[in-house]
Motif scaffolding. Structure first.
Motif, mmCIF file in Angstrom:
data_model
loop_
_atom_site.group_PDB
_atom_site.id
_atom_site.type_symbol
_atom_site.label_atom_id
_atom_site.label_comp_id
_atom_site.label_asym_id
_atom_site.label_seq_id
_atom_site.Cartn_x
_atom_site.Cartn_y
_atom_site.Cartn_z
ATOM 1 N N GLN A 41 0.820 -1.207 0.000
ATOM 2 C CA GLN A 41 0.000 0.000 0.000
ATOM 3 C C GLN A 41 0.861 1.267 0.000
ATOM 4 O O GLN A 41 0.519 2.259 -0.644
ATOM 5 C CB GLN A 41 -0.943 -0.006 1.204
ATOM 6 C CG GLN A 41 -2.019 -1.077 1.154
ATOM 7 C CD GLN A 41 -1.472 -2.483 1.402
ATOM 8 O OE1 GLN A 41 -0.496 -2.648 2.121
ATOM 9 N NE2 GLN A 41 -2.105 -3.472 0.823
ATOM 10 N N VAL A 42 1.979 1.235 0.716
ATOM 11 C CA VAL A 42 2.897 2.368 0.690
ATOM 12 C C VAL A 42 3.434 2.558 -0.728
ATOM 13 O O VAL A 42 3.494 3.682 -1.243
ATOM 14 C CB VAL A 42 4.053 2.159 1.686
ATOM 15 C CG1 VAL A 42 5.126 3.231 1.494
ATOM 16 C CG2 VAL A 42 3.542 2.187 3.126
ATOM 17 N N LYS A 43 3.797 1.466 -1.372
ATOM 18 C CA LYS A 43 4.292 1.557 -2.755
ATOM 19 C C LYS A 43 3.224 2.142 -3.676
ATOM 20 O O LYS A 43 3.505 3.020 -4.497
ATOM 21 C CB LYS A 43 4.723 0.181 -3.257
ATOM 22 C CG LYS A 43 5.191 0.186 -4.716
ATOM 23 C CD LYS A 43 5.693 -1.167 -5.173
ATOM 24 C CE LYS A 43 6.147 -1.115 -6.639
ATOM 25 N NZ LYS A 43 6.723 -2.403 -7.092
ATOM 26 N N GLU A 44 2.004 1.642 -3.560
ATOM 27 C CA GLU A 44 0.925 2.117 -4.426
ATOM 28 C C GLU A 44 0.693 3.612 -4.271
ATOM 29 O O GLU A 44 0.474 4.327 -5.261
ATOM 30 C CB GLU A 44 -0.356 1.334 -4.114
ATOM 31 C CG GLU A 44 -0.309 -0.126 -4.568
ATOM 32 C CD GLU A 44 -1.430 -0.965 -3.973
ATOM 33 O OE1 GLU A 44 -2.288 -0.387 -3.254
ATOM 34 O OE2 GLU A 44 -1.448 -2.192 -4.206
ATOM 35 N N GLU A 45 0.752 4.111 -3.038
ATOM 36 C CA GLU A 45 0.543 5.538 -2.812
ATOM 37 C C GLU A 45 1.698 6.359 -3.363
ATOM 38 O O GLU A 45 1.502 7.465 -3.893
ATOM 39 C CB GLU A 45 0.353 5.819 -1.320
ATOM 40 C CG GLU A 45 -0.972 5.336 -0.768
ATOM 41 C CD GLU A 45 -2.162 5.948 -1.507
ATOM 42 O OE1 GLU A 45 -2.193 7.190 -1.656
ATOM 43 O OE2 GLU A 45 -3.049 5.180 -1.931
ATOM 44 N N LEU A 46 2.926 5.850 -3.234
ATOM 45 C CA LEU A 46 4.077 6.546 -3.799
ATOM 46 C C LEU A 46 3.956 6.657 -5.312
ATOM 47 O O LEU A 46 4.244 7.708 -5.901
ATOM 48 C CB LEU A 46 5.372 5.815 -3.424
ATOM 49 C CG LEU A 46 5.831 5.934 -1.969
ATOM 50 C CD1 LEU A 46 6.966 4.964 -1.688
ATOM 51 C CD2 LEU A 46 6.269 7.358 -1.643
ATOM 52 N N VAL A 47 3.527 5.586 -5.947
ATOM 53 C CA VAL A 47 3.352 5.592 -7.401
ATOM 54 C C VAL A 47 2.292 6.610 -7.805
ATOM 55 O O VAL A 47 2.455 7.361 -8.786
ATOM 56 C CB VAL A 47 2.992 4.178 -7.923
ATOM 57 C CG1 VAL A 47 2.627 4.219 -9.407
ATOM 58 C CG2 VAL A 47 4.161 3.211 -7.704
ATOM 59 N N LYS A 48 1.192 6.677 -7.052
ATOM 60 C CA LYS A 48 0.132 7.651 -7.335
ATOM 61 C C LYS A 48 0.651 9.085 -7.249
ATOM 62 O O LYS A 48 0.159 9.978 -7.942
ATOM 63 C CB LYS A 48 -1.034 7.471 -6.355
ATOM 64 C CG LYS A 48 -1.857 6.221 -6.579
ATOM 65 C CD LYS A 48 -2.954 6.114 -5.525
ATOM 66 C CE LYS A 48 -3.740 4.814 -5.646
ATOM 67 N NZ LYS A 48 -4.755 4.694 -4.561
#
Length: 362
Positions: free
Chosen positions: A140-147
């Motif tokens: 989830q941290v990765k997904e938010e960083l990508v966003k």
């Protein structure tokens, strides 16, 4: 490998212990590990009996030239191959020192919490072009960083972990003293929350919908005026205790009091307090958000609720209290999750493999 860890914090219980075990673990595996921290930090003490070399540093801000020079001197003196910055301040100082002095070392940043915002194009440039990688502690941290515009290929997910040996020698005398302090009887249901201020108000509100009396213990916060007002209006005879900050491993005896542990946070990258509870056979209730989704499978090793769903929180508190079969399932599966799937040895091995891949690449 020759690795320099940087963290100006070193006093936040969950992340501090994670960093300590990571540094100690990599040093035990034969790597030369240096840790740049403040001498007064808790982390300074946590690695003092290990092979980790502690380097006292001052931290005066992102553009503190003295701190840049301290980083430069350690890198040059010990031929550091990779810097792992563990807090927001160090992400900047490591980048700037590396570029300003032409150090040529690899730069990796660790993101332990959900990124609420990460500046604008300048920061994206620094992360995407002047660093070699970002470790995200959950998907989830990765997904938010990508966003937010960060390069997906530059982000590696490595889950937090917890060490088995951490739970081998809990001071039960402290637990019994706490049991006496809170006047806990055999028939009491004790609900615990271990966290800095992170949406505990939702738990306070949910207890207003719970009919059977609960003893609620908050570790990590003091009561706000809003909380006091809500508690004063309870119809049920709940008892709510606020313990404020609890130092280091002194927190573990509290878990032995809890019949369940609840976390309403939406900030956690991957919660150490949930891992601690699961390892100590305490059923967990948590927000269906962020790293909790990597850690918890609903009704298998924990219970999940949507952020802000006060009535659902109340329902889950009552369910985990009354359903012994469910409790047994959560306890058994939670312990396996914490001590096997999310064991710190896996975390250390994954960091080692990732760091090695960066150091050896052309």
């Amino acid at each position: 490998m020759r690795i320099l860890f940087l963290t100006y914090q070193g006093d936040m219980a969950g992340s501090t212990n994670s960093i300590a075990f990571l540094c100690r673990g990599l040093a035990k595996r034969g790597h030369q590990v240096y840790l740049g921290i403040r001498k007064e930090s808790l982390l300074w003490q946590l690695v003092e009996d290990s092979n980790v070399v502690r380097v006292p540093m001052s931290f005066g801000g992102k553009f503190d030239l003295n701190n840049w020079k301290q980083i430069r001197d350690v890198v040059r003196q010990h031929r550091i191959e990779l810097i792992n910055a563990q807090s927001s301040h160090d992400r900047y100082t490591s980048i700037f020192a590396n570029k300003f002095f032409g150090l040529g070392t690899k730069i990796v940043h660790t993101r332990r919490q959900m990124p609420l915002s990460l500046g604008g194009p300048v920061q994206r440039f620094l992360y995407n072009h002047w660093t070699d990688g970002i470790v995200a502690v959950s998907r989830q941290v990765k997904e938010e960083l990508v966003k937010l515009g960060f390069n997906e290929a530059n982000i590696k997910v490595i889950h937090n972990g917890t060490p088995t040996e951490k739970y081998a020698h809990i001071d039960m005398h402290k637990t019994e003293a706490l049991r006496s302090k809170f006047a806990i009887s055999e028939n009491d249901f004790v609900l615990g929350c271990v966290s800095r201020i992170k949406n505990q108000i939702q738990i306070i509100k949910a207890l207003a919908h719970v009919e059977q009396p609960v003893k609620m213990i908050f570790c990590g916060i003091e009561a706000t005026e809003e909380m006091k007002e809500i508690i004063a209006g309870y119809r049920a005879a709940h008892q709510v205790f606020f313990e404020g900050h609890v130092e280091g491993d002194n927190i573990l005896p509290y878990y032995k009091l809890f019949d369940a542990k609840i976390l309403a946070s939406t900030m956690e990258g991957l919660s150490q307090s949930l891992l601690e509870a699961m390892a100590l056979k305490v059923p967990v209730i948590a927000t269906a958000y962020a790293g909790n989704l990597d850690l918890i499978e609903d009704r298998e090793n924990g219970l999940l609720f949507e952020d802000g769903d006060i009535e659902k929180i109340a329902e889950l508190i009552q369910r985990v209290r009354s359903d012994q079969s469910l409790r047994n399932t959560l306890i058994a599966n939670g312990k396996i999750t914490a001590l096997q799937k999310f064991n710190i040895d896996r975390t250390i091995a994954n960091y080692e493999e990732y760091f090695q891949s960066l150091v050896t690449e052309n």
